[in-house]
Design a protein around this motif. Sequence first.
Motif, PDB file in Angstrom:
ATOM      1  N   LEU A  53     -40.194 -83.200  -3.164  1.00 20.67           N
ATOM      2  CA  LEU A  53     -39.473 -82.742  -4.348  1.00 20.67           C
ATOM      3  C   LEU A  53     -39.028 -81.293  -4.187  1.00 20.67           C
ATOM      4  N   ALA A  54     -39.868 -80.453  -3.613  1.00 21.32           N
ATOM      5  CA  ALA A  54     -39.495 -79.058  -3.365  1.00 21.32           C
ATOM      6  C   ALA A  54     -38.300 -78.979  -2.417  1.00 21.32           C
ATOM      7  N   PHE A  59     -32.537 -77.634  -1.594  1.00 21.05           N
ATOM      8  CA  PHE A  59     -31.160 -77.954  -1.219  1.00 21.05           C
ATOM      9  C   PHE A  59     -30.229 -77.806  -2.414  1.00 21.05           C
ATOM     10  N   TRP A  60     -30.675 -78.233  -3.575  1.00 24.69           N
ATOM     11  CA  TRP A  60     -29.854 -78.148  -4.774  1.00 24.69           C
ATOM     12  C   TRP A  60     -29.585 -76.692  -5.155  1.00 24.69           C
ATOM     13  N   MET A  61     -30.645 -75.868  -5.109  1.00 26.80           N
ATOM     14  CA  MET A  61     -30.492 -74.462  -5.496  1.00 26.80           C
ATOM     15  C   MET A  61     -29.654 -73.675  -4.497  1.00 26.80           C
ATOM     16  N   LEU A  62     -29.689 -74.031  -3.229  1.00 24.68           N
ATOM     17  CA  LEU A  62     -28.904 -73.336  -2.213  1.00 24.68           C
ATOM     18  C   LEU A  62     -27.445 -73.766  -2.209  1.00 24.68           C
ATOM     19  N   GLY A  63     -27.134 -74.756  -3.025  1.00 25.81           N
ATOM     20  CA  GLY A  63     -25.748 -75.185  -3.130  1.00 25.81           C
ATOM     21  C   GLY A  63     -25.331 -76.170  -2.046  1.00 25.81           C
ATOM     22  N   ASN A  64     -26.249 -76.676  -1.307  1.00 27.64           N
ATOM     23  CA  ASN A  64     -25.929 -77.656  -0.265  1.00 27.64           C
ATOM     24  C   ASN A  64     -25.893 -79.056  -0.876  1.00 27.64           C
ATOM     25  N   ALA A  74     -33.846 -90.088   1.560  1.00 29.60           N
ATOM     26  CA  ALA A  74     -35.180 -89.848   2.120  1.00 29.60           C
ATOM     27  C   ALA A  74     -36.244 -89.950   1.031  1.00 29.60           C
ATOM     28  N   ALA A  75     -35.934 -89.447  -0.166  1.00 25.91           N
ATOM     29  CA  ALA A  75     -36.890 -89.509  -1.270  1.00 25.91           C
ATOM     30  C   ALA A  75     -37.145 -90.959  -1.691  1.00 25.91           C
ATOM     31  N   VAL A  76     -36.097 -91.775  -1.749  1.00 25.86           N
ATOM     32  CA  VAL A  76     -36.263 -93.187  -2.116  1.00 25.86           C
ATOM     33  C   VAL A  76     -37.072 -93.911  -1.046  1.00 25.86           C
ATOM     34  N   ALA A  77     -36.778 -93.625   0.238  1.00 29.84           N
ATOM     35  CA  ALA A  77     -37.534 -94.252   1.331  1.00 29.84           C
ATOM     36  C   ALA A  77     -39.004 -93.856   1.268  1.00 29.84           C
TER      37      ALA A  77
END
Length: 168
Positions: A53-54, A59-64, A74-77
């Motif tokens: 989760l981190a 990735f979200w906060m860095l704008g990627n 990857a999270a779903v897997a």
Amino acid sequence: MARRIGAGAICEAVALTSLIFRFATVSGQRIDWQLARKGLAERERIWQGTLLLAMVLLFWMLGNRWHMPLVWLAAVAAGAVFVRYGRHAADGDRIWLQGSRLVVERETAGWLERAEFDRSRVRVEPKTADRSLIRLSAQGRSVDVGRFVRPELRQALASEIRMALRAA
């Protein structure tokens, strides 16, 4: 009301406690074998989920945002792996010998299979030098145990069960 213990019961209790078991525990006149999967602890799974989760938040906060579909995949897997692991976390074989009966319970993905045998009629296989599962059979029924015991240790477990059946 006090219960009198006969000499036979005392001799039987002494015989059971004088045996040395590698896989079993003895409590009173009962011998238990707990043969279960050794897997990730709950704390380790929570730590891995938190780390994943981190990574998503980073990735979200860095704008990627173009990485996000891959991260979510990857999270779903990882979630699917944890669900499958959770279904099989309690898998194992529980065997106990008490009095004249041997009880075997095998749990697989929440399904419990139970078999009871008369102690005096149980056959334990493999005999020697076979690394296959241990088959307990009597009265036309059989159960294979030892899925979670290393193959090289199964012969020792089979010998221990035989020894307990003879001594009890």
